[in-house]
Scaffold this motif. Structure first.
Motif, PDB file in Angstrom:
ATOM      1  N   ALA A 215      26.359  55.938  42.071  1.00 34.15           N
ATOM      2  CA  ALA A 215      27.531  55.099  42.338  1.00 34.15           C
ATOM      3  C   ALA A 215      27.442  54.412  43.701  1.00 34.15           C
ATOM      4  O   ALA A 215      28.000  53.324  43.903  1.00 34.15           O
ATOM      5  N   VAL A 216      26.727  55.031  44.644  1.00 35.45           N
ATOM      6  CA  VAL A 216      26.600  54.441  45.987  1.00 35.45           C
ATOM      7  C   VAL A 216      25.894  53.099  45.945  1.00 35.45           C
ATOM      8  O   VAL A 216      26.107  52.249  46.819  1.00 35.45           O
ATOM      9  N   LYS A 217      25.046  52.881  44.940  1.00 39.52           N
ATOM     10  CA  LYS A 217      24.355  51.592  44.800  1.00 39.52           C
ATOM     11  C   LYS A 217      25.365  50.462  44.591  1.00 39.52           C
ATOM     12  O   LYS A 217      25.249  49.392  45.197  1.00 39.52           O
ATOM     13  N   ILE A 218      26.358  50.732  43.788  1.00 39.02           N
ATOM     14  CA  ILE A 218      27.368  49.717  43.462  1.00 39.02           C
ATOM     15  C   ILE A 218      28.318  49.498  44.634  1.00 39.02           C
ATOM     16  O   ILE A 218      28.760  48.381  44.905  1.00 39.02           O
ATOM     17  N   ALA A 219      28.616  50.576  45.357  1.00 34.65           N
ATOM     18  CA  ALA A 219      29.558  50.500  46.482  1.00 34.65           C
ATOM     19  C   ALA A 219      28.875  50.099  47.796  1.00 34.65           C
ATOM     20  O   ALA A 219      29.539  49.980  48.830  1.00 34.65           O
ATOM     21  N   ASN A 220      27.553  49.896  47.757  1.00 31.57           N
ATOM     22  CA  ASN A 220      26.785  49.517  48.952  1.00 31.57           C
ATOM     23  C   ASN A 220      26.934  50.531  50.090  1.00 31.57           C
ATOM     24  O   ASN A 220      27.162  50.172  51.241  1.00 31.57           O
ATOM     25  N   ILE A 221      26.801  51.818  49.735  1.00 31.77           N
ATOM     26  CA  ILE A 221      26.873  52.890  50.737  1.00 31.77           C
ATOM     27  C   ILE A 221      25.467  53.434  50.966  1.00 31.77           C
ATOM     28  O   ILE A 221      24.780  53.815  50.027  1.00 31.77           O
ATOM     29  N   ASN A 222      25.039  53.436  52.220  1.00 28.23           N
ATOM     30  CA  ASN A 222      23.713  53.934  52.547  1.00 28.23           C
ATOM     31  C   ASN A 222      23.788  54.746  53.834  1.00 28.23           C
ATOM     32  O   ASN A 222      23.752  54.204  54.934  1.00 28.23           O
ATOM     33  N   LEU A 233      34.831  58.162  48.180  1.00 26.82           N
ATOM     34  CA  LEU A 233      36.187  58.527  47.761  1.00 26.82           C
ATOM     35  C   LEU A 233      37.246  57.938  48.689  1.00 26.82           C
ATOM     36  O   LEU A 233      38.323  57.530  48.237  1.00 26.82           O
ATOM     37  N   SER A 234      36.956  57.880  49.969  1.00 25.13           N
ATOM     38  CA  SER A 234      37.897  57.275  50.928  1.00 25.13           C
ATOM     39  C   SER A 234      38.076  55.791  50.629  1.00 25.13           C
ATOM     40  O   SER A 234      39.198  55.265  50.644  1.00 25.13           O
ATOM     41  N   ALA A 235      36.960  55.120  50.350  1.00 26.33           N
ATOM     42  CA  ALA A 235      37.027  53.693  50.021  1.00 26.33           C
ATOM     43  C   ALA A 235      37.798  53.469  48.724  1.00 26.33           C
ATOM     44  O   ALA A 235      38.588  52.517  48.604  1.00 26.33           O
ATOM     45  N   TYR A 236      37.597  54.359  47.749  1.00 31.17           N
ATOM     46  CA  TYR A 236      38.331  54.268  46.473  1.00 31.17           C
ATOM     47  C   TYR A 236      39.827  54.425  46.714  1.00 31.17           C
ATOM     48  O   TYR A 236      40.648  53.677  46.157  1.00 31.17           O
ATOM     49  N   LYS A 237      40.175  55.387  47.540  1.00 29.72           N
ATOM     50  CA  LYS A 237      41.580  55.665  47.844  1.00 29.72           C
ATOM     51  C   LYS A 237      42.243  54.485  48.532  1.00 29.72           C
ATOM     52  O   LYS A 237      43.439  54.209  48.341  1.00 29.72           O
ATOM     53  N   GLU A 238      41.463  53.766  49.332  1.00 31.28           N
ATOM     54  CA  GLU A 238      41.985  52.608  50.063  1.00 31.28           C
ATOM     55  C   GLU A 238      42.055  51.351  49.205  1.00 31.28           C
ATOM     56  O   GLU A 238      42.501  50.300  49.660  1.00 31.28           O
ATOM     57  N   GLY A 239      41.582  51.467  47.967  1.00 27.88           N
ATOM     58  CA  GLY A 239      41.660  50.334  47.048  1.00 27.88           C
ATOM     59  C   GLY A 239      40.484  49.381  47.121  1.00 27.88           C
ATOM     60  O   GLY A 239      40.563  48.239  46.637  1.00 27.88           O
ATOM     61  N   ASN A 240      39.374  49.825  47.720  1.00 24.68           N
ATOM     62  CA  ASN A 240      38.188  48.980  47.817  1.00 24.68           C
ATOM     63  C   ASN A 240      37.667  48.665  46.410  1.00 24.68           C
ATOM     64  O   ASN A 240      37.356  49.574  45.648  1.00 24.68           O
ATOM     65  N   PRO A 241      37.555  47.381  46.037  1.00 20.92           N
ATOM     66  CA  PRO A 241      37.156  47.030  44.665  1.00 20.92           C
ATOM     67  C   PRO A 241      35.746  47.491  44.298  1.00 20.92           C
ATOM     68  O   PRO A 241      35.495  47.858  43.152  1.00 20.92           O
ATOM     69  N   LYS A 242      34.820  47.469  45.267  1.00 27.46           N
ATOM     70  CA  LYS A 242      33.461  47.924  44.983  1.00 27.46           C
ATOM     71  C   LYS A 242      33.435  49.432  44.720  1.00 27.46           C
ATOM     72  O   LYS A 242      32.693  49.909  43.865  1.00 27.46           O
ATOM     73  N   ALA A 243      34.248  50.163  45.471  1.00 28.25           N
ATOM     74  CA  ALA A 243      34.321  51.613  45.272  1.00 28.25           C
ATOM     75  C   ALA A 243      34.918  51.934  43.904  1.00 28.25           C
ATOM     76  O   ALA A 243      34.455  52.848  43.206  1.00 28.25           O
ATOM     77  N   LYS A 244      35.943  51.179  43.514  1.00 29.03           N
ATOM     78  CA  LYS A 244      36.556  51.395  42.193  1.00 29.03           C
ATOM     79  C   LYS A 244      35.556  51.088  41.079  1.00 29.03           C
ATOM     80  O   LYS A 244      35.436  51.840  40.104  1.00 29.03           O
ATOM     81  N   LEU A 245      34.831  49.982  41.227  1.00 29.06           N
ATOM     82  CA  LEU A 245      33.827  49.624  40.227  1.00 29.06           C
ATOM     83  C   LEU A 245      32.743  50.702  40.147  1.00 29.06           C
ATOM     84  O   LEU A 245      32.279  51.056  39.057  1.00 29.06           O
ATOM     85  N   ALA A 246      32.368  51.247  41.300  1.00 29.66           N
ATOM     86  CA  ALA A 246      31.340  52.291  41.345  1.00 29.66           C
ATOM     87  C   ALA A 246      31.785  53.540  40.586  1.00 29.66           C
ATOM     88  O   ALA A 246      31.041  54.089  39.770  1.00 29.66           O
ATOM     89  N   ILE A 247      33.003  53.989  40.848  1.00 38.44           N
ATOM     90  CA  ILE A 247      33.540  55.181  40.166  1.00 38.44           C
ATOM     91  C   ILE A 247      33.700  54.918  38.678  1.00 38.44           C
ATOM     92  O   ILE A 247      33.313  55.744  37.831  1.00 38.44           O
ATOM     93  N   ASP A 248      34.264  53.776  38.333  1.00 35.42           N
ATOM     94  CA  ASP A 248      34.478  53.442  36.921  1.00 35.42           C
ATOM     95  C   ASP A 248      33.151  53.376  36.167  1.00 35.42           C
ATOM     96  O   ASP A 248      33.053  53.834  35.014  1.00 35.42           O
TER      97      ASP A 248
END
Length: 334
Positions: A215-222, A233-248
């Motif tokens: 999922a980190v690939k989609i959220a651009n986390i390295n 998870l913090s980014a998802y909680k904050e409503g970050n669209p990339k984080a939501k797409l990554a989790i989904d």
């Protein structure tokens, strides 16, 4: 009298201490970096919680476990039960340090194998298709799930840094799908065409690709593996669209894999067991509810805590001590 189990996970090494009657006493986790640097000693941490002389047996997991086919005394295991550490995800050396400590401690210990092409219990079709299917701690998780549910036919979904879904039929492990060929975890995931091209062009190694394909690939986390989940998870909680797409997307791939395993099962699946740091999560999203959007509430689901691997290993140790000769189709050699 106590039994101890160890789960050699991606972000750390977990221990479960269990009483002779099977009741959990305590669990604790050692970070890989702390172990490697020598800041923390696994045996010292264990001795703070239990008298080492009271440990009748310990069962441990290490890496892919592809160098052994049965559950063996540590004295009979060569090269820590693995063929190689290459291509096994992020490598820190923390797990190696813990294994060496246990080996030197002289605590009676057995080593649990992983699931691979030489595992006798697996369906020949799975073995023909995939050289490696699951690391050794997945066997411990499966045993904990088996004893908890009493189901003989089920899917176990262990979703955390890695994602592995395992099929159990007639009380035996029949097959599994590792993240390198199937569903995404937080960190690890399948190597797709774009990654193959990058590997061929020497832009990245295959192991680096596997270790950034979740999922980190989609959220651009390295960043460091130990931080990836919390950042996502913090980014998802904050409503970050990339984080939501990554989790989904991660949940979507897990659902596809589980549905596929259900489809090829020769028996009616009694239920699905969810575990791992993501499989058991309820906030900031409920993994079970999100997964059920695809499975449409057709199957009973049981959630096990992320300590299921450590306590599953302890349960294996207890049953070895009580002269059991087989765990989910895997032989125990004295």
């Amino acid at each position: 009298m106590v039994f101890v189990g160890m789960d050699h996970g991606t972000t750390g090494i977990s221990f479960g201490i269990m009483a002779a009657d099977g009741k959990p006493i305590e669990s604790f986790k050692i970070g890989r970096e702390d172990s490697k640097s020598g800041k923390v000693s696994a045996i010292e941490e264990l001795s703070k919680r239990v008298n080492l002389d009271d440990i009748k047996l310990m069962a441990i997991t290490y890496g892919m476990g592809d160098g052994i086919n049965s559950i063996l005394p540590i004295t009979k295991v060569k090269n820590r039960g693995i063929l190689s550490i290459e291509g096994a995800g992020r490598i820190t050396g923390g797990g190696t340090s813990v294994y060496s400590e246990i080996e030197k401690s002289k605590i009676p210990t057995f080593v649990i194998p992983g699931l691979h092409k030489n595992s006798p219990s697996l369906d020949p079709l799975f073995k023909a298709a995939y050289s490696h299917q699951a690391s050794s701690e997945k066997v411990s998780i499966c045993y904990n799930a088996y004893l908890t549910t009493n189901w003989n036919n089920m899917i176990i979904a262990d979703i955390s840094s890695n994602s592995v879904n395992i099929l159990i039929e007639n009380g035996k492990i029949r097959g599994a799908m590792d993240a390198c060929v199937g569903a995404m975890g937080i960190v690890h995931g399948p190597i797709d065409l774009e990654m193959i091209r990058n590997i061929d062009e020497n832009k990245i190694t295959a192991n680096e690709a596997f270790s950034t394909a979740g999922a980190v690939k989609i959220a651009n986390i390295n960043t460091k593996v130990s931080f990836m989940k919390d950042i996502l998870l913090s980014a998802y909680k904050e409503g970050n669209p990339k984080a939501k797409l990554a989790i989904d997307t991660m949940i979507f791939t897990v659902a596809m894999e589980i549905i596929g395993l259900i489809g090829i099962s020769k028996n009616k699946i009694e239920g699905i067991v969810l575990t791992g740091s993501i499989g058991s999560i309820e906030d900031p999203f409920n993994f079970k509810s999100e997964l059920n959007k695809y499975l449409k509430n057709k199957f009973e689901m049981v959630i096990l805590p992320s300590t299921s691997g450590a306590f599953g290993s302890a349960q294996i140790a207890k049953d070895i001590y009580n002269k059991k000769d087989n765990i989910l189709g895997i032989d125990i050699e004295p």
